[in-house]
Design an enzyme around this catalytic site. Sequence first.
Site, PDB file in Angstrom:
ATOM      1  N   ASP A 117       2.553 -11.161 -15.603  1.00  0.00           N
ATOM      2  CA  ASP A 117       1.192 -10.626 -15.472  1.00  0.00           C
ATOM      3  C   ASP A 117       0.231 -11.602 -16.139  1.00  0.00           C
ATOM      4  O   ASP A 117       0.650 -12.390 -16.992  1.00  0.00           O
ATOM      5  CB  ASP A 117       1.087  -9.235 -16.151  1.00  0.00           C
ATOM      6  CG  ASP A 117      -0.068  -8.407 -15.602  1.00  0.00           C
ATOM      7  OD1 ASP A 117      -1.228  -8.830 -15.739  1.00  0.00           O
ATOM      8  OD2 ASP A 117       0.188  -7.329 -15.032  1.00  0.00           O
ATOM      9  N   ASP A 129      -0.540 -16.511 -14.093  1.00  0.00           N
ATOM     10  CA  ASP A 129      -1.451 -16.127 -13.022  1.00  0.00           C
ATOM     11  C   ASP A 129      -0.796 -16.419 -11.670  1.00  0.00           C
ATOM     12  O   ASP A 129      -0.600 -17.586 -11.306  1.00  0.00           O
ATOM     13  CB  ASP A 129      -2.755 -16.927 -13.183  1.00  0.00           C
ATOM     14  CG  ASP A 129      -3.845 -16.432 -12.261  1.00  0.00           C
ATOM     15  OD1 ASP A 129      -3.517 -15.861 -11.197  1.00  0.00           O
ATOM     16  OD2 ASP A 129      -5.023 -16.619 -12.611  1.00  0.00           O
ATOM     17  N   ALA A 163      -3.284   3.807   0.260  1.00  0.00           N
ATOM     18  CA  ALA A 163      -3.862   4.729   1.243  1.00  0.00           C
ATOM     19  C   ALA A 163      -5.240   4.276   1.702  1.00  0.00           C
ATOM     20  O   ALA A 163      -5.744   4.761   2.714  1.00  0.00           O
ATOM     21  CB  ALA A 163      -3.952   6.122   0.632  1.00  0.00           C
ATOM     22  N   TYR A 178     -10.935  -3.871   0.066  1.00  0.00           N
ATOM     23  CA  TYR A 178      -9.655  -3.654  -0.631  1.00  0.00           C
ATOM     24  C   TYR A 178      -8.616  -3.111   0.366  1.00  0.00           C
ATOM     25  O   TYR A 178      -7.460  -3.552   0.392  1.00  0.00           O
ATOM     26  CB  TYR A 178      -9.883  -2.681  -1.790  1.00  0.00           C
ATOM     27  CG  TYR A 178      -8.653  -2.164  -2.478  1.00  0.00           C
ATOM     28  CD1 TYR A 178      -8.012  -2.901  -3.466  1.00  0.00           C
ATOM     29  CD2 TYR A 178      -8.133  -0.900  -2.159  1.00  0.00           C
ATOM     30  CE1 TYR A 178      -6.883  -2.402  -4.114  1.00  0.00           C
ATOM     31  CE2 TYR A 178      -7.021  -0.393  -2.794  1.00  0.00           C
ATOM     32  CZ  TYR A 178      -6.388  -1.149  -3.766  1.00  0.00           C
ATOM     33  OH  TYR A 178      -5.280  -0.646  -4.395  1.00  0.00           O
TER      34      TYR A 178
END
Length: 327
Positions: A32, A50, A119, A149
Amino acid sequence: MKKALVCGAGGFIGGHLVNRLKSEGYWVRGVDVKENEYENRNADEFILGDLRDPAVADEVITSDLDEIYQLAADMGGAGFVFTGTNDAAIMHNSVLCNLNVLEAAKNKGVKRIFYSSSACMYPEHNQMDPNNPKCSEESAYPANPDSEYGWEKLFSERLFLAYQKNHGIEARIARFHNIFGPQGTWDGGREKAPAAVCRKVAMAEDGGSIEIWGDGKQTRSFLIVDECVEGIRRLMLSDFSGPVNIGSEEMISLNDFAKMVIDISGKSLSINNIPGPLGVRGRNSDNHLIQEKLGWAPSTPLRKGVEKTYDWISEQIQKKVLEPVEA
Ligand code: NAD
Ligand code: GDD
Protein backbone atom coordinates in the site's frame (compact mmCIF):
# COMPACT_ATOMS: atom_id res chain seq x y z
CA MET A 1 1.55 -23.01 3.02
CA LYS A 2 -0.33 -20.84 0.50
CA LYS A 3 1.07 -17.41 -0.30
CA ALA A 4 -1.07 -14.36 -1.01
CA LEU A 5 -0.51 -10.71 -1.87
CA VAL A 6 -3.06 -8.12 -0.71
CA CYS A 7 -2.83 -4.88 -2.72
CA GLY A 8 -4.39 -2.08 -0.66
CA ALA A 9 -3.51 -3.80 2.65
CA GLY A 10 -3.19 -0.38 4.30
CA GLY A 11 -6.89 0.21 3.64
CA PHE A 12 -10.16 -0.83 5.23
CA ILE A 13 -11.20 -4.04 3.46
CA GLY A 14 -7.57 -4.98 2.66
CA GLY A 15 -6.68 -4.81 6.37
CA HIS A 16 -9.56 -7.11 7.31
CA LEU A 17 -8.65 -9.47 4.46
CA VAL A 18 -5.04 -9.77 5.67
CA ASN A 19 -6.33 -10.85 9.09
CA ARG A 20 -8.70 -13.37 7.53
CA LEU A 21 -6.00 -14.91 5.34
CA LYS A 22 -3.63 -15.13 8.33
CA SER A 23 -6.35 -16.87 10.37
CA GLU A 24 -6.64 -19.42 7.55
CA GLY A 25 -2.90 -20.17 7.70
CA TYR A 26 -1.73 -18.16 4.68
CA TRP A 27 1.62 -16.43 4.36
CA VAL A 28 0.61 -12.86 3.45
CA ARG A 29 2.41 -9.96 1.82
CA GLY A 30 0.69 -6.56 1.90
CA VAL A 31 1.38 -3.53 -0.24
CA ASP A 32 0.00 0.00 0.00
CA VAL A 33 1.08 3.63 -0.30
CA LYS A 34 0.25 4.01 3.38
CA GLU A 35 0.51 1.99 6.57
CA ASN A 36 -2.73 0.62 7.98
CA GLU A 37 -3.69 3.08 10.75
CA TYR A 38 -5.70 0.59 12.75
CA GLU A 39 -4.18 -2.85 12.19
CA ASN A 40 -1.22 -4.29 14.10
CA ARG A 41 0.54 -5.20 10.86
CA ASN A 42 -0.53 -8.80 10.78
CA ALA A 43 0.89 -9.36 7.32
CA ASP A 44 4.11 -11.42 7.25
CA GLU A 45 5.60 -8.72 5.05
CA PHE A 46 4.27 -5.20 4.41
CA ILE A 47 5.77 -3.13 1.60
CA LEU A 48 5.14 0.59 1.36
CA GLY A 49 4.90 1.21 -2.36
CA ASP A 50 2.95 2.95 -5.09
CA LEU A 51 1.35 0.51 -7.52
CA ARG A 52 1.08 3.25 -10.15
CA ASP A 53 4.78 2.52 -10.61
CA PRO A 54 5.26 -0.69 -12.66
CA ALA A 55 8.57 -1.33 -10.84
CA VAL A 56 6.70 -1.57 -7.52
CA ALA A 57 4.21 -4.06 -8.97
CA ASP A 58 7.15 -6.02 -10.37
CA GLU A 59 8.84 -6.04 -6.93
CA VAL A 60 5.84 -7.16 -4.87
CA ILE A 61 4.47 -9.71 -7.34
CA THR A 62 6.73 -12.73 -7.14
CA SER A 63 6.34 -16.06 -8.93
CA ASP A 64 5.83 -17.96 -5.65
CA LEU A 65 2.44 -16.27 -5.01
CA ASP A 66 -0.66 -18.47 -5.23
CA GLU A 67 -3.17 -15.62 -5.09
CA ILE A 68 -3.36 -11.85 -5.53
CA TYR A 69 -6.14 -9.68 -4.10
CA GLN A 70 -6.26 -6.33 -5.95
CA LEU A 71 -8.07 -3.80 -3.71
CA ALA A 72 -5.78 -0.79 -4.18
CA ALA A 73 -7.78 2.11 -5.63
CA ASP A 74 -8.42 5.81 -5.26
CA MET A 75 -11.72 5.58 -3.49
CA GLY A 76 -14.19 7.29 -1.19
CA GLY A 77 -17.83 8.00 -0.44
CA ALA A 78 -20.24 10.42 -2.15
CA GLY A 79 -18.28 13.44 -0.88
CA PHE A 80 -15.21 12.21 -2.77
CA VAL A 81 -16.45 10.37 -5.87
CA PHE A 82 -19.63 12.29 -6.80
CA THR A 83 -18.39 15.88 -6.68
CA GLY A 84 -16.59 15.58 -10.04
CA THR A 85 -13.46 17.31 -8.75
CA ASN A 86 -11.48 14.06 -8.30
CA ASP A 87 -12.54 12.32 -11.53
CA ALA A 88 -9.25 12.50 -13.45
CA ALA A 89 -7.20 11.37 -10.43
CA ILE A 90 -9.58 8.49 -9.65
CA MET A 91 -9.49 7.17 -13.21
CA HIS A 92 -5.75 7.71 -13.69
CA ASN A 93 -4.62 6.28 -10.36
CA SER A 94 -6.91 3.26 -10.15
CA VAL A 95 -6.49 2.14 -13.72
CA LEU A 96 -2.68 2.33 -13.43
CA CYS A 97 -2.75 0.09 -10.34
CA ASN A 98 -4.88 -2.44 -12.20
CA LEU A 99 -2.74 -2.39 -15.35
CA ASN A 100 0.52 -2.76 -13.45
CA VAL A 101 -0.73 -5.52 -11.16
CA LEU A 102 -2.13 -7.53 -14.06
CA GLU A 103 0.96 -7.16 -16.22
CA ALA A 104 3.29 -8.23 -13.39
CA ALA A 105 0.97 -11.15 -12.54
CA LYS A 106 1.12 -12.27 -16.18
CA ASN A 107 4.92 -11.96 -16.32
CA LYS A 108 5.41 -13.88 -13.04
CA GLY A 109 2.90 -16.60 -13.91
CA VAL A 110 0.55 -15.99 -10.94
CA LYS A 111 -2.52 -18.12 -11.51
CA ARG A 112 -5.38 -16.48 -9.59
CA ILE A 113 -6.38 -12.87 -8.97
CA PHE A 114 -9.28 -11.17 -7.18
CA TYR A 115 -10.55 -7.75 -8.27
CA SER A 116 -12.77 -5.43 -6.21
CA SER A 117 -15.25 -3.74 -8.53
CA SER A 118 -18.17 -1.66 -7.33
CA ALA A 119 -21.95 -1.35 -7.57
CA CYS A 120 -21.17 2.13 -8.92
CA MET A 121 -20.73 0.52 -12.36
CA TYR A 122 -24.49 -0.19 -12.69
CA PRO A 123 -26.48 2.05 -15.06
CA GLU A 124 -27.96 5.19 -13.59
CA HIS A 125 -31.25 4.70 -15.48
CA ASN A 126 -32.01 1.54 -13.44
CA GLN A 127 -31.49 3.36 -10.13
CA MET A 128 -33.91 6.29 -10.44
CA ASP A 129 -36.73 4.79 -8.36
CA PRO A 130 -35.55 4.69 -4.72
CA ASN A 131 -38.00 1.89 -3.92
CA ASN A 132 -37.20 -0.33 -6.88
CA PRO A 133 -33.57 -0.10 -8.06
CA LYS A 134 -32.25 -2.80 -10.38
CA CYS A 135 -28.71 -4.06 -9.75
CA SER A 136 -28.73 -7.61 -11.06
CA GLU A 137 -25.42 -8.51 -12.68
CA GLU A 138 -26.75 -8.87 -16.23
CA SER A 139 -28.26 -5.34 -16.11
CA ALA A 140 -24.75 -3.82 -16.39
CA TYR A 141 -25.09 -3.35 -20.18
CA PRO A 142 -25.89 -1.15 -22.03
CA ALA A 143 -23.56 0.67 -19.64
CA ASN A 144 -24.43 4.03 -18.11
CA PRO A 145 -22.70 4.53 -14.73
CA ASP A 146 -23.40 7.91 -13.09
CA SER A 147 -19.74 8.51 -12.08
CA GLU A 148 -16.27 8.28 -13.62
CA TYR A 149 -15.38 6.05 -10.64
CA GLY A 150 -18.04 3.64 -11.93
CA TRP A 151 -16.77 3.81 -15.51
CA GLU A 152 -13.23 3.02 -14.34
CA LYS A 153 -14.51 -0.01 -12.42
CA LEU A 154 -16.41 -1.22 -15.47
CA PHE A 155 -13.37 -0.82 -17.72
CA SER A 156 -11.17 -2.60 -15.18
CA GLU A 157 -13.59 -5.53 -14.87
CA ARG A 158 -13.13 -5.97 -18.61
CA LEU A 159 -9.36 -5.65 -18.25
CA PHE A 160 -9.25 -8.49 -15.70
CA LEU A 161 -11.47 -10.64 -17.96
CA ALA A 162 -9.23 -9.89 -20.96
CA TYR A 163 -6.13 -11.08 -19.03
CA GLN A 164 -8.08 -14.20 -18.06
CA LYS A 165 -9.02 -14.86 -21.68
CA ASN A 166 -5.64 -14.08 -23.27
CA HIS A 167 -3.15 -14.99 -20.54
CA GLY A 168 -4.84 -17.72 -18.53
CA ILE A 169 -4.92 -15.82 -15.19
CA GLU A 170 -8.02 -16.94 -13.28
CA ALA A 171 -9.93 -13.73 -12.45
CA ARG A 172 -12.48 -13.46 -9.65
CA ILE A 173 -14.49 -10.23 -9.75
CA ALA A 174 -16.84 -8.90 -7.07
CA ARG A 175 -19.04 -5.80 -7.20
CA PHE A 176 -19.10 -4.49 -3.63
CA HIS A 177 -22.18 -2.63 -2.37
CA ASN A 178 -21.26 -0.02 0.26
CA ILE A 179 -19.12 -1.92 2.76
CA PHE A 180 -18.84 -0.52 6.28
CA GLY A 181 -17.54 -1.48 9.72
CA PRO A 182 -14.81 -0.94 12.30
CA GLN A 183 -11.54 0.40 10.87
CA GLY A 184 -13.30 2.00 7.90
CA THR A 185 -12.63 5.64 7.02
CA TRP A 186 -14.87 7.72 9.29
CA ASP A 187 -13.69 11.30 8.78
CA GLY A 188 -11.58 13.44 6.46
CA GLY A 189 -13.90 13.59 3.43
CA ARG A 190 -13.65 10.06 1.99
CA GLU A 191 -16.03 8.46 4.50
CA LYS A 192 -19.22 6.81 3.25
CA ALA A 193 -22.68 7.39 4.69
CA PRO A 194 -22.67 4.66 7.38
CA ALA A 195 -19.49 5.99 9.01
CA ALA A 196 -20.43 9.63 8.43
CA VAL A 197 -23.82 9.21 10.08
CA CYS A 198 -22.33 7.28 13.04
CA ARG A 199 -19.76 10.07 13.51
CA LYS A 200 -22.37 12.84 13.30
CA VAL A 201 -24.63 11.11 15.81
CA ALA A 202 -21.77 10.28 18.18
CA MET A 203 -20.60 13.91 18.14
CA ALA A 204 -24.05 15.51 18.47
CA GLU A 205 -25.28 16.96 21.77
CA ASP A 206 -28.35 15.16 23.12
CA GLY A 207 -31.40 17.19 22.02
CA GLY A 208 -29.61 18.62 18.97
CA SER A 209 -29.69 17.70 15.28
CA ILE A 210 -27.59 16.05 12.56
CA GLU A 211 -27.28 16.91 8.87
CA ILE A 212 -28.10 14.35 6.17
CA TRP A 213 -27.35 15.15 2.52
CA GLY A 214 -30.35 15.14 0.20
CA ASP A 215 -34.01 14.65 1.10
CA GLY A 216 -33.12 11.46 2.97
CA LYS A 217 -35.47 9.38 0.80
CA GLN A 218 -32.60 8.04 -1.34
CA THR A 219 -31.97 4.35 -0.59
CA ARG A 220 -28.90 2.13 -0.20
CA SER A 221 -27.94 -1.22 1.27
CA PHE A 222 -24.89 -1.43 3.53
CA LEU A 223 -22.82 -4.55 4.19
CA ILE A 224 -20.68 -5.21 7.26
CA VAL A 225 -17.05 -5.88 6.31
CA ASP A 226 -16.90 -9.40 7.87
CA GLU A 227 -19.53 -10.57 5.36
CA CYS A 228 -17.62 -8.89 2.55
CA VAL A 229 -14.43 -10.76 3.44
CA GLU A 230 -16.39 -14.02 3.70
CA GLY A 231 -17.74 -13.38 0.21
CA ILE A 232 -14.27 -12.61 -1.17
CA ARG A 233 -12.89 -15.88 0.17
CA ARG A 234 -15.83 -17.95 -1.05
CA LEU A 235 -15.56 -16.41 -4.52
CA MET A 236 -11.81 -16.94 -4.64
CA LEU A 237 -12.20 -20.62 -3.72
CA SER A 238 -14.96 -21.17 -6.27
CA ASP A 239 -14.74 -21.87 -9.99
CA PHE A 240 -16.93 -18.85 -10.81
CA SER A 241 -15.24 -15.73 -12.23
CA GLY A 242 -18.14 -13.32 -11.76
CA PRO A 243 -18.63 -10.41 -11.83
CA VAL A 244 -20.93 -11.00 -8.88
CA ASN A 245 -22.53 -8.69 -6.31
CA ILE A 246 -21.25 -8.83 -2.74
CA GLY A 247 -23.76 -6.75 -0.84
CA SER A 248 -26.75 -6.75 1.45
CA GLU A 249 -30.36 -6.87 0.25
CA GLU A 250 -31.57 -4.97 3.33
CA MET A 251 -32.36 -1.67 1.59
CA ILE A 252 -33.03 1.41 3.72
CA SER A 253 -33.59 5.13 3.11
CA LEU A 254 -30.90 7.48 4.41
CA ASN A 255 -33.27 9.14 6.87
CA ASP A 256 -34.37 5.74 8.22
CA PHE A 257 -30.73 4.77 8.49
CA ALA A 258 -30.05 7.94 10.47
CA LYS A 259 -33.00 7.10 12.75
CA MET A 260 -31.51 3.65 13.35
CA VAL A 261 -28.16 5.14 14.39
CA ILE A 262 -29.88 7.72 16.62
CA ASP A 263 -31.84 4.91 18.28
CA ILE A 264 -28.62 2.92 18.88
CA SER A 265 -27.02 6.01 20.45
CA GLY A 266 -29.89 6.47 22.92
CA LYS A 267 -29.89 10.20 22.15
CA SER A 268 -32.80 12.36 21.10
CA LEU A 269 -31.79 14.04 17.82
CA SER A 270 -33.63 15.58 14.88
CA ILE A 271 -32.60 15.22 11.22
CA ASN A 272 -31.82 18.24 9.08
CA ASN A 273 -31.82 17.41 5.33
CA ILE A 274 -29.36 19.63 3.46
CA PRO A 275 -27.97 19.79 -0.12
CA GLY A 276 -24.93 17.58 -0.81
CA PRO A 277 -23.43 15.16 -3.35
CA LEU A 278 -26.05 12.45 -3.82
CA GLY A 279 -25.16 9.72 -6.32
CA VAL A 280 -27.95 7.47 -7.55
CA ARG A 281 -31.48 7.77 -6.15
CA GLY A 282 -31.72 4.13 -5.08
CA ARG A 283 -29.40 1.12 -4.86
CA ASN A 284 -29.73 -2.38 -3.47
CA SER A 285 -27.76 -5.58 -3.95
CA ASP A 286 -29.42 -8.38 -5.92
CA ASN A 287 -28.16 -11.64 -4.43
CA HIS A 288 -29.72 -14.21 -6.76
CA LEU A 289 -26.48 -14.88 -8.65
CA ILE A 290 -24.21 -15.20 -5.60
CA GLN A 291 -26.73 -17.55 -4.00
CA GLU A 292 -26.90 -19.64 -7.18
CA LYS A 293 -23.14 -19.78 -7.85
CA LEU A 294 -21.70 -19.91 -4.32
CA GLY A 295 -24.68 -21.34 -2.40
CA TRP A 296 -24.25 -18.46 0.04
CA ALA A 297 -25.25 -14.82 0.51
CA PRO A 298 -24.66 -12.32 3.33
CA SER A 299 -27.20 -12.57 6.13
CA THR A 300 -26.05 -10.35 9.04
CA PRO A 301 -28.82 -7.87 9.94
CA LEU A 302 -27.86 -4.24 9.25
CA ARG A 303 -28.53 -3.14 12.82
CA LYS A 304 -26.03 -5.65 14.23
CA GLY A 305 -23.23 -4.26 12.03
CA VAL A 306 -24.20 -0.67 12.79
CA GLU A 307 -24.12 -1.26 16.57
CA LYS A 308 -20.57 -2.57 16.30
CA THR A 309 -19.51 0.29 14.02
CA TYR A 310 -21.15 3.00 16.14
CA ASP A 311 -19.23 1.77 19.20
CA TRP A 312 -15.95 1.72 17.28
CA ILE A 313 -16.40 5.22 15.84
CA SER A 314 -17.39 6.59 19.25
CA GLU A 315 -14.09 5.16 20.60
CA GLN A 316 -12.12 6.79 17.75
CA ILE A 317 -13.71 10.16 18.52
CA GLN A 318 -12.79 9.78 22.18
CA LYS A 319 -9.21 8.91 21.25
CA LYS A 320 -8.94 11.96 18.98
CA VAL A 321 -10.34 14.25 21.67
CA LEU A 322 -7.85 12.86 24.18
CA GLU A 323 -4.87 13.12 21.78
CA PRO A 324 -2.42 15.80 22.92
CA VAL A 325 -2.39 18.75 20.49
CA GLU A 326 1.03 19.23 18.82
CA ALA A 327 2.65 22.52 19.72
P1 NAD B 1 -9.63 2.06 1.19
O1 NAD B 1 -9.44 3.42 0.61
O2 NAD B 1 -9.67 1.92 2.67
O3 NAD B 1 -8.51 1.07 0.64
C1 NAD B 1 -7.88 1.24 -0.60
C2 NAD B 1 -6.39 1.25 -0.36
O4 NAD B 1 -5.70 1.36 -1.62
C3 NAD B 1 -5.92 2.46 0.49
O5 NAD B 1 -5.27 2.04 1.66
C4 NAD B 1 -5.00 3.22 -0.43
O6 NAD B 1 -3.90 3.83 0.23
C5 NAD B 1 -4.54 2.12 -1.38
N1 NAD B 1 -4.01 2.69 -2.61
C6 NAD B 1 -4.56 3.69 -3.36
N2 NAD B 1 -3.76 3.99 -4.38
C7 NAD B 1 -2.67 3.17 -4.27
C8 NAD B 1 -1.48 3.04 -5.03
N3 NAD B 1 -1.25 3.80 -6.08
N4 NAD B 1 -0.59 2.10 -4.65
C9 NAD B 1 -0.80 1.33 -3.55
N5 NAD B 1 -1.91 1.43 -2.79
C10 NAD B 1 -2.83 2.34 -3.14
O7 NAD B 1 -10.96 1.48 0.53
P2 NAD B 1 -11.74 0.12 0.80
O8 NAD B 1 -13.09 0.49 1.26
O9 NAD B 1 -10.94 -0.82 1.62
O10 NAD B 1 -11.88 -0.42 -0.69
C11 NAD B 1 -11.08 -1.46 -1.21
C12 NAD B 1 -11.48 -1.72 -2.64
O11 NAD B 1 -12.86 -2.05 -2.73
C13 NAD B 1 -11.28 -0.53 -3.59
O12 NAD B 1 -10.86 -1.01 -4.85
C14 NAD B 1 -12.66 0.06 -3.70
O13 NAD B 1 -12.85 0.79 -4.90
C15 NAD B 1 -13.52 -1.19 -3.66
N6 NAD B 1 -14.88 -0.91 -3.21
C16 NAD B 1 -15.11 -0.57 -1.91
C17 NAD B 1 -16.41 -0.29 -1.52
C18 NAD B 1 -16.73 0.09 -0.11
O14 NAD B 1 -17.91 0.34 0.15
N7 NAD B 1 -15.78 0.13 0.81
C19 NAD B 1 -17.47 -0.38 -2.43
C20 NAD B 1 -17.18 -0.71 -3.75
C21 NAD B 1 -15.89 -1.02 -4.12
N1 GDD C 1 -20.78 10.15 2.57
C1 GDD C 1 -21.90 10.70 3.05
N2 GDD C 1 -21.82 11.53 4.13
N3 GDD C 1 -23.07 10.45 2.43
C2 GDD C 1 -24.18 11.01 2.95
C3 GDD C 1 -24.16 11.84 4.08
C4 GDD C 1 -22.92 12.13 4.70
O1 GDD C 1 -22.80 12.85 5.68
N4 GDD C 1 -25.44 12.23 4.35
C5 GDD C 1 -26.20 11.66 3.44
N5 GDD C 1 -25.45 10.93 2.56
C6 GDD C 1 -25.98 10.24 1.38
C7 GDD C 1 -25.24 10.55 0.07
O2 GDD C 1 -25.64 11.80 -0.43
C8 GDD C 1 -25.71 9.38 -0.79
O3 GDD C 1 -26.94 9.69 -1.38
C9 GDD C 1 -25.88 8.25 0.24
O4 GDD C 1 -25.86 8.85 1.54
C10 GDD C 1 -24.79 7.21 0.20
O5 GDD C 1 -23.55 7.89 0.22
P1 GDD C 1 -22.15 7.10 0.33
O6 GDD C 1 -22.26 6.01 1.32
O7 GDD C 1 -21.09 8.13 0.57
O8 GDD C 1 -21.91 6.59 -1.14
P2 GDD C 1 -22.75 5.67 -2.17
O9 GDD C 1 -23.52 4.58 -1.53
O10 GDD C 1 -23.55 6.56 -3.05
O11 GDD C 1 -21.55 5.05 -2.98
C11 GDD C 1 -20.56 4.36 -2.23
O12 GDD C 1 -20.71 3.00 -2.37
C12 GDD C 1 -20.31 2.50 -3.60
C13 GDD C 1 -20.59 1.02 -3.65
O13 GDD C 1 -21.92 0.74 -3.38
C14 GDD C 1 -19.20 4.93 -2.60
O14 GDD C 1 -18.25 4.64 -1.59
C15 GDD C 1 -18.69 4.35 -3.86
O15 GDD C 1 -17.30 4.71 -4.00
C16 GDD C 1 -18.84 2.83 -3.78
O16 GDD C 1 -18.34 2.23 -4.94
